[in-house]
Design an enzyme around this catalytic site. Structure first.
Site, PDB file in Angstrom:
ATOM      1  CE1 TYR A  72      -4.155   1.894   0.526  1.00 39.34           C
ATOM      2  CE2 TYR A  72      -2.577   3.438   1.462  1.00 39.34           C
ATOM      3  CZ  TYR A  72      -3.828   3.172   0.947  1.00 39.34           C
ATOM      4  OH  TYR A  72      -4.742   4.177   0.839  1.00 39.34           O
ATOM      5  CG  PHE A 124      -6.580  17.434 -24.069  1.00 33.79           C
ATOM      6  CD1 PHE A 124      -6.626  16.963 -25.369  1.00 33.79           C
ATOM      7  CD2 PHE A 124      -7.100  16.645 -23.053  1.00 33.79           C
ATOM      8  CE1 PHE A 124      -7.189  15.731 -25.642  1.00 33.79           C
ATOM      9  CE2 PHE A 124      -7.657  15.405 -23.330  1.00 33.79           C
ATOM     10  CZ  PHE A 124      -7.703  14.948 -24.615  1.00 33.79           C
ATOM     11  CG  ASP A 125     -11.231  17.637 -25.279  1.00 36.02           C
ATOM     12  OD1 ASP A 125     -10.162  17.880 -25.875  1.00 36.02           O
ATOM     13  OD2 ASP A 125     -11.953  16.681 -25.546  1.00 36.02           O
ATOM     14  CG  ASP A 214      -1.424  18.801 -21.167  1.00 42.00           C
ATOM     15  OD1 ASP A 214      -1.124  17.632 -20.895  1.00 42.00           O
ATOM     16  OD2 ASP A 214      -2.549  19.135 -21.583  1.00 42.00           O
ATOM     17  CB  ALA A 216      -0.232  13.757 -23.597  1.00 40.66           C
ATOM     18  CE  LYS A 257      -3.632  10.831 -24.733  1.00 38.76           C
ATOM     19  NZ  LYS A 257      -3.945  11.967 -23.887  1.00 38.76           N
ATOM     20  CG  HIS A 449     -17.850  14.095 -29.075  1.00 35.41           C
ATOM     21  ND1 HIS A 449     -17.816  14.977 -28.018  1.00 35.41           N
ATOM     22  CD2 HIS A 449     -16.727  13.342 -28.971  1.00 35.41           C
ATOM     23  CE1 HIS A 449     -16.710  14.752 -27.310  1.00 35.41           C
ATOM     24  NE2 HIS A 449     -16.036  13.774 -27.873  1.00 35.41           N
TER      25      HIS A 449
HETATM   26  C1  LIG Z   1      -4.951  12.789 -23.320  1.00 33.83           C
HETATM   27  C2  LIG Z   1      -4.558  14.130 -22.904  1.00 33.83           C
HETATM   28  C3  LIG Z   1      -4.889  14.639 -21.647  1.00 33.83           C
HETATM   29  C4  LIG Z   1      -5.765  13.880 -20.665  1.00 33.83           C
HETATM   30  O1  LIG Z   1      -5.224  12.667 -20.319  1.00 33.83           O
HETATM   31  P1  LIG Z   1      -6.092  11.373 -19.984  1.00 33.83           P
HETATM   32  O2  LIG Z   1      -5.045  10.364 -19.647  1.00 33.83           O
HETATM   33  O3  LIG Z   1      -6.909  11.021 -21.168  1.00 33.83           O
HETATM   34  O4  LIG Z   1      -6.933  11.705 -18.808  1.00 33.83           O
HETATM   35  C5  LIG Z   1      -4.445  15.897 -21.306  1.00 33.83           C
HETATM   36  N1  LIG Z   1      -3.724  16.621 -22.168  1.00 33.83           N
HETATM   37  C6  LIG Z   1      -3.381  16.176 -23.390  1.00 33.83           C
HETATM   38  C7  LIG Z   1      -2.574  17.030 -24.302  1.00 33.83           C
HETATM   39  C8  LIG Z   1      -3.793  14.916 -23.804  1.00 33.83           C
HETATM   40  O5  LIG Z   1      -3.479  14.475 -25.025  1.00 33.83           O
END
Ligand SMILES: *Cc1c(COP(=O)(O)O)cnc(C)c1O
Length: 458
Positions: A72, A124-125, A214, A216, A257, A449
């Site tokens: 843990y 990103f969204d 950010d 990814a 990613k 969507h």
């Molecule tokens: C995918 C992504 C996120 C969010 O990550 P999740 O693992 O899907 O929660 C944030 N920023 C960027 C640029 C992304 O491509």
């Protein structure tokens, strides 16, 4: 004869694919209300819905799963993962989370206050969601070049320093941080140059504003810097990645990613206050700070994934495949957003299905046609995704209407790319005969969507 390019790996385990007939696909798509999110994955032949969590792990990653420590607190898996993040990014404090949006949720819970302004190069969204849900504002400061889909520039994901400075000036004292997204996902996986990363952070720091990366697709971004930016050709991906992070203050990461794991994320920083602040939110949202919503084995696999996906050969294989597909589309004259980015192709549906009125959603229609043609699942990034105007409730037809084809890491071969290109060509060749699109039968008030139900117009 010149020895041709080939993948930097060989295949040890395979997963059979299921083919289907056009009749079956017509039936399935109808049952899915012409929304490919509602298809069963086994009804799909080649899945280009997303590159998130869909990569193939290596033999070494699978081996790491067996070494996972499921204690843990204080598991060896955490320390292995922490050491790898420290080595690659140069950040001392590391908090694991179950995915990228969870990292945003934890860090932003500490940093974002009502009324704040947070500039970024096309948030990103989920990033935008986590800002707006806290009654703060996300302002896009991407360079104008990104808007022209046919303009070939090497770093189309860059920040516009003028736009950024304007936001920083007008909101002094009210900007808790800036979000720098690499690669710039929203404009098509387009990279940001080292020069732009450096100048962006210098500008922010002059205004006393920290920068959160950010991250990814940080490794793909580093690859583009090596290939395209002067002075980086002889540096390793790891050296470039390390340099990118010397300019910024913290990172949030969706490891689904460039970490090449199916689930995972993290926060890293050298700012002790941020670390102490974020920790307090990690525990209730994600779990204890040495596992953050992940299994010990997942942390092990992620450490290994980060290590191997910051090697040149891995990235060369990856980007080569995306560019190979783009080359086939060039041959067939199919218009896409140029130059192709790191993880996906965006087909310009408005330029393909010219006879489908925008009120009938050309990109969604193209998504359906490609699935019917060969069982390939793409994703509409267009008028349906754009949702309605919150005030007028009208559809928003102002942006681009694209079909996105994401390429999963290490999953498909170049032969699959040929299938995708041929299927697109067949649809393209009969584009003039496609005159009707789809109509909405049911939609959710927000993020429609995912669950929208459509009817095919004849
Ligand atoms: C995918 C992504 C996120 C969010 O990550 P999740 O693992 O899907 O929660 C944030 N920023 C960027 C640029 C992304 O491509």
């Amino acid at each position: 004869m010149e020895i041709p390019f080939a993948e930097a790996w060989k295949i040890k385990m395979i997963e059979p694919l299921k083919k289907s007939t056009r009749e079956q696909r017509e039936q399935w798509l109808k049952e899915a209300h012409y929304n490919v999110f509602m298809l069963k994955a086994e009804q799909v032949y080649i899945d280009c819905l997303t590159d998130s969590g869909t990569g193939a792990m290596s033999d070494r990653q699978w081996a790491e799963l067996m070494l996972g420590d499921e204690s843990y607190a204080g598991a060896t898996s955490f320390y292995k993962f922490e050491a790898m993040v420290q080595k690659i990014f140069g950040f001392k404090y590391v908090i694991p989370t179950h995915q990228g949006r969870a990292a945003e949720n934890v860090l932003f819970s500490y940093l974002v206050k009502e009324g704040n302004v947070i500039p970024g190069n096309a948030h990103f969204d989920t990033t935008k969601g986590h800002i707006e849900s806290r009654k703060a504002r996300a302002i896009d400061v991407t360079c104008d070049e990104a808007r022209d889909t046919q303009l070939e520039v090497p770093f189309k994901g860059n920040v516009s320093l003028e736009k950024l400075e304007k936001v920083l000036k007008e909101n002094e004292g009210n900007v808790p941080f800036m979000v720098l997204t690499i690669t710039n996902n929203t404009v098509g996986g387009q990279p940001v140059s080292m020069k732009n990363i450096r100048e962006t952070s210098e500008l922010c720091h002059r205004y006393g504003v920290p920068v959160v990366m950010d991250s990814a697709r940080f490794a793909e971004n580093a690859y583009f810097i090596k290939m395209r930016e002067e002075g980086y050709a002889d540096k390793t991906i790891k050296e470039i990645a390390r340099e990118m992070y010397t300019h910024v203050d913290a990172m949030t990461m969706s490891a689904k990613k460039d970490g090449v794991v199916n689930m995972g994320g993290f926060i890293a920083t050298n700012n002790k206050d941020w670390y102490e602040g974020a920790k307090l939110y990690c525990i209730p949202f994600e779990g204890f700070i040495t596992y953050g919503g992940l299994n010990g084995r997942d942390l092990n696999a992620l450490a290994q994934g980060l290590d191997e996906n910051t090697e040149f050969d891995m990235l060369e294989t990856r980007i080569h495949q995306v560019q190979y597909l783009a080359g086939l589309l060039d041959e067939y004259g199919i218009p896409y957003q140029r130059p192709v980015g790191g993880h996906a192709l965006f087909i310009d549906a408005d330029k393909v299905l010219c006879n489908v009125p925008k009120e009938e959603f050309p990109a969604q229609t193209l998504t359906c046609e490609l699935y019917l043609e060969a069982g390939i699942r793409g994703c509409e990034i267009g008028y349906i995704l754009a949702d309605r105007d919150p005030v007028t409730r009208e559809n928003r037809f102002g942006g681009l209407d694209l079909l996105r084809l994401c390429i999963a890491r290490r999953v498909y071969t170049d032969n699959h790319m040929k299938v995708i290109a041929a299927a697109l060509k067949n649809v393209y060749d009969r584009r003039d005969s496609i005159t009707r699109g789809v109509a909405i039968e049911w939609e959710a008030p927000l993020m429609r969507h995912f669950t929208v139900q459509l009817r095919r117009l004849q």
